[in-house]
Motif scaffolding. Structure first.
Motif, mmCIF file in Angstrom:
data_model
loop_
_atom_site.group_PDB
_atom_site.id
_atom_site.type_symbol
_atom_site.label_atom_id
_atom_site.label_comp_id
_atom_site.label_asym_id
_atom_site.label_seq_id
_atom_site.Cartn_x
_atom_site.Cartn_y
_atom_site.Cartn_z
ATOM 1 N N ARG A 231 0.778 -1.310 -0.085
ATOM 2 C CA ARG A 231 0.050 0.043 -0.070
ATOM 3 C C ARG A 231 0.921 1.340 -0.086
ATOM 4 O O ARG A 231 0.424 2.329 -0.487
ATOM 5 C CB ARG A 231 -0.970 -0.006 1.233
ATOM 6 C CG ARG A 231 -2.100 -1.117 1.196
ATOM 7 C CD ARG A 231 -2.796 -1.006 2.428
ATOM 8 N NE ARG A 231 -3.678 0.097 2.522
ATOM 9 C CZ ARG A 231 -3.607 1.014 3.392
ATOM 10 N NH1 ARG A 231 -2.591 0.840 4.598
ATOM 11 N NH2 ARG A 231 -4.207 2.065 3.556
ATOM 12 N N THR A 232 2.177 1.188 0.227
ATOM 13 C CA THR A 232 3.097 2.293 0.674
ATOM 14 C C THR A 232 4.463 1.639 0.361
ATOM 15 O O THR A 232 4.599 0.581 -0.068
ATOM 16 C CB THR A 232 3.094 3.153 1.883
ATOM 17 O OG1 THR A 232 3.757 2.119 2.932
ATOM 18 C CG2 THR A 232 1.592 3.202 2.401
ATOM 19 N N PHE A 233 5.451 2.596 0.112
ATOM 20 C CA PHE A 233 6.552 2.345 -0.292
ATOM 21 C C PHE A 233 7.332 1.573 0.560
ATOM 22 O O PHE A 233 8.286 0.556 0.290
ATOM 23 C CB PHE A 233 7.576 3.777 -0.755
ATOM 24 C CG PHE A 233 7.915 4.588 0.509
ATOM 25 C CD1 PHE A 233 9.191 4.010 1.145
ATOM 26 C CD2 PHE A 233 7.354 5.343 1.020
ATOM 27 C CE1 PHE A 233 9.596 4.522 2.165
ATOM 28 C CE2 PHE A 233 7.619 6.174 2.123
ATOM 29 C CZ PHE A 233 8.918 5.803 2.694
ATOM 30 N N HIS A 234 6.910 1.632 2.043
ATOM 31 C CA HIS A 234 7.579 0.862 2.876
ATOM 32 C C HIS A 234 7.463 -0.749 2.804
ATOM 33 O O HIS A 234 8.409 -1.476 2.971
ATOM 34 C CB HIS A 234 6.758 1.291 4.265
ATOM 35 C CG HIS A 234 6.959 2.714 4.678
ATOM 36 N ND1 HIS A 234 5.979 3.534 4.462
ATOM 37 C CD2 HIS A 234 7.757 3.254 5.552
ATOM 38 C CE1 HIS A 234 6.316 4.718 4.759
ATOM 39 N NE2 HIS A 234 7.433 4.630 5.788
ATOM 40 N N ASP A 235 6.040 -0.972 2.224
ATOM 41 C CA ASP A 235 5.896 -2.417 2.011
ATOM 42 C C ASP A 235 6.629 -2.887 0.798
ATOM 43 O O ASP A 235 6.988 -4.035 0.793
ATOM 44 C CB ASP A 235 4.265 -2.518 1.487
ATOM 45 C CG ASP A 235 3.498 -2.118 2.600
ATOM 46 O OD1 ASP A 235 3.641 -2.116 3.758
ATOM 47 O OD2 ASP A 235 2.483 -1.523 2.286
ATOM 48 N N LEU A 236 7.093 -1.898 -0.060
ATOM 49 C CA LEU A 236 7.732 -2.109 -1.365
ATOM 50 C C LEU A 236 9.184 -2.387 -1.122
ATOM 51 O O LEU A 236 9.753 -3.048 -2.072
ATOM 52 C CB LEU A 236 7.609 -1.226 -2.528
ATOM 53 C CG LEU A 236 6.011 -0.833 -2.633
ATOM 54 C CD1 LEU A 236 5.933 0.165 -3.777
ATOM 55 C CD2 LEU A 236 5.207 -2.217 -3.255
ATOM 56 N N LEU A 237 9.691 -1.901 -0.015
ATOM 57 C CA LEU A 237 11.137 -2.091 -0.118
ATOM 58 C C LEU A 237 12.007 -3.179 -0.320
ATOM 59 O O LEU A 237 13.009 -3.186 -0.785
ATOM 60 C CB LEU A 237 11.758 -1.426 1.362
ATOM 61 C CG LEU A 237 11.583 0.111 1.273
ATOM 62 C CD1 LEU A 237 11.838 0.610 2.983
ATOM 63 C CD2 LEU A 237 12.552 0.868 0.372
ATOM 64 N N PRO A 238 11.509 -4.467 0.327
ATOM 65 C CA PRO A 238 12.231 -5.675 -0.141
ATOM 66 C C PRO A 238 12.304 -5.946 -1.401
ATOM 67 O O PRO A 238 13.291 -6.527 -2.068
ATOM 68 C CB PRO A 238 11.572 -6.740 0.659
ATOM 69 C CG PRO A 238 10.820 -5.815 1.954
ATOM 70 C CD PRO A 238 10.490 -4.556 1.060
ATOM 71 N N ALA A 239 11.099 -5.313 -2.237
ATOM 72 C CA ALA A 239 10.980 -5.626 -3.769
ATOM 73 C C ALA A 239 11.996 -4.738 -4.323
ATOM 74 O O ALA A 239 12.591 -4.887 -5.624
ATOM 75 C CB ALA A 239 9.824 -5.682 -4.062
ATOM 76 N N VAL A 240 12.191 -3.210 -3.926
ATOM 77 C CA VAL A 240 12.595 -2.296 -4.710
ATOM 78 C C VAL A 240 14.302 -2.375 -4.512
ATOM 79 O O VAL A 240 14.917 -2.205 -5.350
ATOM 80 C CB VAL A 240 12.144 -0.908 -4.005
ATOM 81 C CG1 VAL A 240 12.731 0.156 -4.605
ATOM 82 C CG2 VAL A 240 10.600 -0.656 -4.617
ATOM 83 N N THR A 241 14.675 -2.641 -3.204
ATOM 84 C CA THR A 241 16.202 -2.603 -2.992
ATOM 85 C C THR A 241 17.037 -3.276 -4.091
ATOM 86 O O THR A 241 17.985 -2.787 -4.408
ATOM 87 C CB THR A 241 16.337 -3.102 -1.581
ATOM 88 O OG1 THR A 241 15.506 -2.243 -0.644
ATOM 89 C CG2 THR A 241 17.591 -2.917 -1.140
ATOM 90 N N PRO A 242 16.761 -4.517 -4.350
ATOM 91 C CA PRO A 242 17.610 -4.961 -5.398
ATOM 92 C C PRO A 242 17.810 -4.419 -6.532
ATOM 93 O O PRO A 242 18.955 -4.393 -7.600
ATOM 94 C CB PRO A 242 16.931 -6.496 -5.579
ATOM 95 C CG PRO A 242 15.938 -6.867 -4.591
ATOM 96 C CD PRO A 242 15.647 -5.500 -3.875
ATOM 97 N N HIS A 243 16.856 -3.522 -6.840
ATOM 98 C CA HIS A 243 16.699 -2.595 -8.130
ATOM 99 C C HIS A 243 17.602 -1.414 -7.970
ATOM 100 O O HIS A 243 18.171 -0.719 -8.940
ATOM 101 C CB HIS A 243 15.415 -2.162 -8.798
ATOM 102 C CG HIS A 243 14.541 -3.476 -9.098
ATOM 103 N ND1 HIS A 243 14.946 -4.081 -10.428
ATOM 104 C CD2 HIS A 243 13.673 -4.117 -8.625
ATOM 105 C CE1 HIS A 243 13.989 -4.996 -10.330
ATOM 106 N NE2 HIS A 243 13.188 -5.037 -9.297
ATOM 107 N N ALA A 244 17.980 -1.077 -6.648
ATOM 108 C CA ALA A 244 18.677 0.407 -6.386
ATOM 109 C C ALA A 244 20.189 0.052 -6.979
ATOM 110 O O ALA A 244 20.754 1.149 -7.082
ATOM 111 C CB ALA A 244 18.595 0.464 -4.971
#
Length: 202
Positions: free
Chosen positions: A189-202
């Motif tokens: 629902r927010t970027f907090h929930d997405l961090l595990p999925a987002v971090t590998p792309h950073a």
């Protein structure tokens, strides 16, 4: 002519813009599935498909700033519309999806981004928990803020049972800024929930 990005493609922003880019706008848009096709008008056109029998979906754009170790430095989203250093500014949340113009736009001053920030990842998530089955014609595009010329556009098929999309990344490489079209589905629902999925792309 703006370059039309494919999933996974990476481009040099200065090369595509024909010169040094300092201030850019990242616009994220979508229509409500089943609504009338949007008419492009104003800066970003009609980002959402208004007039679709009262349908709406509250999608929120966020920007997550990372350092070289993939640690979060700062975030910009509807509850924090400006980064602490002032280099990234969110124009605000559109909760209904109706209306023309700059609905979900994030302004970025590339020249003011702190040296330790190596990448900015842009996401869209459904705060209301609706899935992207309700979404059509999702895109993100990068515009040169100095002349309002579109530099790059990434159109993606976003429909599905997920509640978020990791759209794109703007990052430093060999002292120049590049853009990477990601287009990965995620849940949250927010970027907090997405961090595990987002971090590998950073």
């Amino acid at each position: 002519m703006a370059v039309s990005l494919q999933k996974g493609q990476k481009i040099s922003l200065s090369k595509e813009a024909g010169g040094n880019l300092t201030k850019v706008k990242l616009g994220l848009g979508w229509d409500v599935a089943g609504a009338e096709p949007s008419k492009q008008g104003g800066f970003l056109g009609k980002l959402f498909g208004g007039g679709g029998g009262g349908k709406s979906i509250d999608l929120d754009a966020s920007c997550i700033m990372f350092d070289a170790n993939k640690q979060v430095i700062d975030t910009v989203w509807f509850r924090q519309l400006q980064s602490n250093d002032g280099s990234v500014l969110h124009t605000g949340d559109n909760r209904t999806g109706d209306g023309d113009g700059d609905d979900e736009v994030i302004n970025v001053d590339l020249s003011a981004i702190p040296a330790q920030v190596t990448s900015l990842v842009f996401t869209v998530n459904s705060f209301t928990g609706q899935t992207f089955d309700s979404v059509a014609n999702a895109f993100c595009r990068l515009v040169n803020a100095d002349n309002n010329q579109e530099v790059a556009r990434y159109n993606l098929s976003a429909q599905g049972g997920h509640t978020a999309m990791i759209m794109a990344k703007v990052y430093r490489h060999n002292n120049e800024w590049k853009m990477h079209a990601i287009g990965e589905a995620a849940k949250g629902r927010t970027f907090h929930d997405l961090l595990p999925a987002v971090t590998p792309h950073a």
